[in-house]
Structure formats: C-alpha cells, structure tokens
Design a protein around this motif. Structure first.
Motif, PDB file in Angstrom:
ATOM      1  N   PRO A  78       0.818  -1.188   0.000  1.00 43.77           N
ATOM      2  CA  PRO A  78       0.000   0.000   0.000  1.00 43.77           C
ATOM      3  C   PRO A  78       0.863   1.253   0.000  1.00 43.77           C
ATOM      4  CG  PRO A  78      -0.255  -1.223   2.062  1.00 43.77           C
ATOM      5  CD  PRO A  78       0.645  -1.999   1.168  1.00 43.77           C
ATOM      6  N   ALA A  79       0.378   2.283  -0.660  1.00 48.31           N
ATOM      7  CA  ALA A  79       1.114   3.545  -0.690  1.00 48.31           C
ATOM      8  C   ALA A  79       1.259   4.078   0.726  1.00 48.31           C
ATOM      9  CB  ALA A  79       0.366   4.540  -1.560  1.00 48.31           C
ATOM     10  N   PRO A  80       2.411   4.652   1.046  1.00 47.64           N
ATOM     11  CA  PRO A  80       2.584   5.189   2.388  1.00 47.64           C
ATOM     12  C   PRO A  80       1.503   6.226   2.684  1.00 47.64           C
ATOM     13  CG  PRO A  80       4.631   5.331   1.118  1.00 47.64           C
ATOM     14  CD  PRO A  80       3.560   4.852   0.200  1.00 47.64           C
ATOM     15  N   ASN A  81       0.932   6.107   3.845  1.00 51.95           N
ATOM     16  CA  ASN A  81      -0.138   7.008   4.238  1.00 51.95           C
ATOM     17  C   ASN A  81       0.175   7.506   5.638  1.00 51.95           C
ATOM     18  OD1 ASN A  81      -2.498   8.261   5.104  1.00 51.95           O
ATOM     19  ND2 ASN A  81      -3.807   6.812   4.029  1.00 51.95           N
ATOM     20  N   GLU A  82       0.316   8.803   5.760  1.00 49.32           N
ATOM     21  CA  GLU A  82       0.654   9.377   7.056  1.00 49.32           C
ATOM     22  C   GLU A  82      -0.478   9.211   8.062  1.00 49.32           C
ATOM     23  OE1 GLU A  82       1.925  13.382   6.411  1.00 49.32           O
ATOM     24  OE2 GLU A  82       3.531  12.766   5.080  1.00 49.32           O
ATOM     25  N   ASN A  83      -1.676   8.854   7.592  1.00 47.64           N
ATOM     26  CA  ASN A  83      -2.809   8.696   8.491  1.00 47.64           C
ATOM     27  C   ASN A  83      -2.844   7.325   9.151  1.00 47.64           C
ATOM     28  OD1 ASN A  83      -3.703  11.286   7.882  1.00 47.64           O
ATOM     29  ND2 ASN A  83      -4.860  10.561   6.114  1.00 47.64           N
ATOM     30  N   TYR A  84      -1.978   6.401   8.717  1.00 50.03           N
ATOM     31  CA  TYR A  84      -1.945   5.075   9.321  1.00 50.03           C
ATOM     32  C   TYR A  84      -1.186   5.135  10.644  1.00 50.03           C
ATOM     33  CZ  TYR A  84      -3.510   3.029   4.897  1.00 50.03           C
ATOM     34  OH  TYR A  84      -4.213   2.698   3.780  1.00 50.03           O
ATOM     35  N   HIS A  85      -1.658   4.363  11.599  1.00 49.44           N
ATOM     36  CA  HIS A  85      -0.981   4.232  12.886  1.00 49.44           C
ATOM     37  C   HIS A  85      -0.132   2.969  12.834  1.00 49.44           C
ATOM     38  CE1 HIS A  85      -0.386   4.256  17.237  1.00 49.44           C
ATOM     39  NE2 HIS A  85      -0.646   2.962  17.204  1.00 49.44           N
ATOM     40  N   GLN A  86       1.100   3.056  13.301  1.00 48.95           N
ATOM     41  CA  GLN A  86       1.965   1.883  13.346  1.00 48.95           C
ATOM     42  C   GLN A  86       1.925   1.306  14.755  1.00 48.95           C
ATOM     43  OE1 GLN A  86       5.902   3.179  12.278  1.00 48.95           O
ATOM     44  NE2 GLN A  86       5.498   3.015  10.097  1.00 48.95           N
ATOM     45  N   ILE A  87       1.713  -0.003  14.841  1.00 51.24           N
ATOM     46  CA  ILE A  87       1.864  -0.701  16.118  1.00 51.24           C
ATOM     47  C   ILE A  87       3.305  -1.174  16.147  1.00 51.24           C
ATOM     48  CG2 ILE A  87       1.150  -2.641  17.545  1.00 51.24           C
ATOM     49  CD1 ILE A  87      -1.609  -2.450  16.253  1.00 51.24           C
ATOM     50  N   LEU A  88       4.073  -0.681  17.122  1.00 49.92           N
ATOM     51  CA  LEU A  88       5.505  -0.950  17.200  1.00 49.92           C
ATOM     52  C   LEU A  88       5.798  -2.022  18.235  1.00 49.92           C
ATOM     53  CD1 LEU A  88       6.756   2.748  17.242  1.00 49.92           C
ATOM     54  CD2 LEU A  88       6.447   1.267  15.261  1.00 49.92           C
ATOM     55  N   SER A  89       6.894  -2.717  18.041  1.00 47.58           N
ATOM     56  CA  SER A  89       7.326  -3.725  19.007  1.00 47.58           C
ATOM     57  C   SER A  89       7.925  -3.043  20.237  1.00 47.58           C
ATOM     58  CB  SER A  89       8.371  -4.642  18.388  1.00 47.58           C
ATOM     59  OG  SER A  89       8.884  -5.507  19.372  1.00 47.58           O
ATOM     60  N   PRO A 155       8.170  -1.538  13.398  1.00 45.39           N
ATOM     61  CA  PRO A 155       6.731  -1.555  13.065  1.00 45.39           C
ATOM     62  C   PRO A 155       6.264  -2.983  12.767  1.00 45.39           C
ATOM     63  CG  PRO A 155       7.902   0.092  11.770  1.00 45.39           C
ATOM     64  CD  PRO A 155       8.928  -0.727  12.460  1.00 45.39           C
ATOM     65  N   LEU A 156       5.130  -3.375  13.378  1.00 45.86           N
ATOM     66  CA  LEU A 156       4.574  -4.705  13.188  1.00 45.86           C
ATOM     67  C   LEU A 156       3.312  -4.684  12.347  1.00 45.86           C
ATOM     68  CD1 LEU A 156       4.967  -5.961  16.878  1.00 45.86           C
ATOM     69  CD2 LEU A 156       6.564  -6.260  14.972  1.00 45.86           C
ATOM     70  N   PHE A 157       2.464  -3.666  12.580  1.00 44.17           N
ATOM     71  CA  PHE A 157       1.180  -3.552  11.902  1.00 44.17           C
ATOM     72  C   PHE A 157       0.949  -2.104  11.476  1.00 44.17           C
ATOM     73  CE2 PHE A 157       0.793  -6.910  15.066  1.00 44.17           C
ATOM     74  CZ  PHE A 157       0.196  -7.942  14.357  1.00 44.17           C
ATOM     75  N   LEU A 158       0.197  -1.942  10.382  1.00 50.27           N
ATOM     76  CA  LEU A 158      -0.328  -0.640  10.009  1.00 50.27           C
ATOM     77  C   LEU A 158      -1.827  -0.683  10.246  1.00 50.27           C
ATOM     78  CD1 LEU A 158       1.418   0.363   6.657  1.00 50.27           C
ATOM     79  CD2 LEU A 158       1.864   1.227   8.932  1.00 50.27           C
ATOM     80  N   VAL A 159      -2.341   0.338  10.952  1.00 51.67           N
ATOM     81  CA  VAL A 159      -3.754   0.403  11.295  1.00 51.67           C
ATOM     82  C   VAL A 159      -4.338   1.710  10.798  1.00 51.67           C
ATOM     83  CG1 VAL A 159      -5.400   0.414  13.211  1.00 51.67           C
ATOM     84  CG2 VAL A 159      -3.329  -0.968  13.378  1.00 51.67           C
ATOM     85  N   LYS A 160      -5.494   1.619  10.143  1.00 46.34           N
ATOM     86  CA  LYS A 160      -6.235   2.816   9.738  1.00 46.34           C
ATOM     87  C   LYS A 160      -7.124   3.175  10.933  1.00 46.34           C
ATOM     88  CE  LYS A 160      -9.380   4.503   6.217  1.00 46.34           C
ATOM     89  NZ  LYS A 160     -10.156   4.118   5.032  1.00 46.34           N
ATOM     90  N   PRO A 161      -6.768   4.228  11.682  1.00 44.93           N
ATOM     91  CA  PRO A 161      -7.524   4.552  12.907  1.00 44.93           C
ATOM     92  C   PRO A 161      -8.931   5.019  12.597  1.00 44.93           C
ATOM     93  CG  PRO A 161      -5.543   5.934  12.697  1.00 44.93           C
ATOM     94  CD  PRO A 161      -5.669   5.133  11.453  1.00 44.93           C
ATOM     95  N   GLU A 162      -9.837   4.771  13.547  1.00 46.27           N
ATOM     96  CA  GLU A 162     -11.220   5.231  13.410  1.00 46.27           C
ATOM     97  C   GLU A 162     -11.393   6.540  14.141  1.00 46.27           C
ATOM     98  OE1 GLU A 162     -13.696   2.084  14.913  1.00 46.27           O
ATOM     99  OE2 GLU A 162     -13.474   0.943  13.072  1.00 46.27           O
TER     100      GLU A 162
END
Length: 162
Positions: A78-89, A155-162
């Motif tokens: 997916p294209a980098p999106n600054e709106n995504y939240h990264q779940i970090l280790s 970074p482990l996951f990219l999350v689209k926050p609600e």
C-alpha cells in the motif's frame, strides 16, 4: 547466578539482533555479551566524495540469479499514508501471529480492532507477551512474518484509525 541455558538464549537473542553489546547484572553476578567488532574502511578520492565501506564480517545471502531478479514482479504494497498508525514492538524477541501453530491468527488484514485487542504474541527469553493494539481501527497491513525475529521499535502492523 546465571544458568547455562539462560546464557545460551541470551547469546542467540543478541546474535539475531542489531544489538552489539548486552550487559546484565543479577544477584551480584555480571554477564557481558559482545559481538565481534565491525571494521569499516572509508575511501575518499579527490574527484569523488562517495565513500566505499568494507566490513570485516559479511553474512552470506542466497540471492536469486540476475535473470530471476529481473523477471520477478515487485510485491504490491500500500502507498505510504501518514494517516496510518503503526503498532511498534515494545521489545526484542520473536513475533507470533497466533497462540499456537494450530490456531488462527489473532488478526488478519481487514480486521477491525479496539484498544484492548490482542494482535500478536512476542516471545522474549521464553516468556510469551501478548501485545494489545492500543488503537481502534482496521488492520491495513501486517509488516512481519510469523516466527520472525523483531527489534525494539520495529513496526509490526499498520492500522487505519477510526
């Protein structure tokens, strides 16, 4: 005092990470694990300012033949999106997507999660740690593979926050 099995596990963990030195003190006993040092040589020429790096230790990598490299399409990301939240280790360890090999993964791409959702297990020194999402949203991408060694802050996951 450290048990031999604990020392071996620590050596494996340090060897599989970018950590170069680990020092632990426990009940008056002190343990220091240090990787062999890297040697870097920088060559600078008057006509060029591009440095050349040489390392004393270079791991072997099994790369496909050049003809295979050219024919393989690049995986779609997916294209980098600054709106995504990264779940970090929060630690160095091993990433597990499920509680056991027979079980389904905690989350898949497209799953909706909340702040208390368990997204994976991180193993460090034989301790299994459940990682909570701490964000509400939708899993957009899982950035690591099951069983992969991970670093602190990776970074482990990219999350689209609600």
């Amino acid at each position: 005092m450290f048990k031999l099995s604990e020392i071996k596990e620590l050596i494996k963990l340090v060897d599989g990470t970018s950590v170069h030195e680990l020092e632990i003190e426990n009940d008056g006993a002190r343990l220091m694990i240090r990787k062999p040092g890297k040697t870097e040589v920088v060559n600078v020429q008057a006509a060029s300012v591009v440095p050349t790096y040489t390392q004393a230790y270079q791991p072997q990598v099994n790369a496909p033949a050049p003809s295979q490299q050219q024919s393989a399409p690049a995986p779609e990301q997916p294209a980098p999106n600054e709106n995504y939240h990264q779940i970090l280790s929060p630690m160095v360890g091993t990433f597990y997507s499920a509680s056991s090999p027979e079980k389904a993964p905690f989350v898949n791409v497209g799953d909706r999660i909340n702040e208390k959702s368990i997204v994976c297990i991180l193993e460090a020194m034989k301790l299994m740690n459940e990682l909570e999402a701490e964000v509400r949203g939708e899993i957009v991408e899982i950035l690591v593979e099951n069983g992969q060694l991970i670093e602190f802050g990776q970074p482990l996951f990219l999350v689209k926050p609600e």
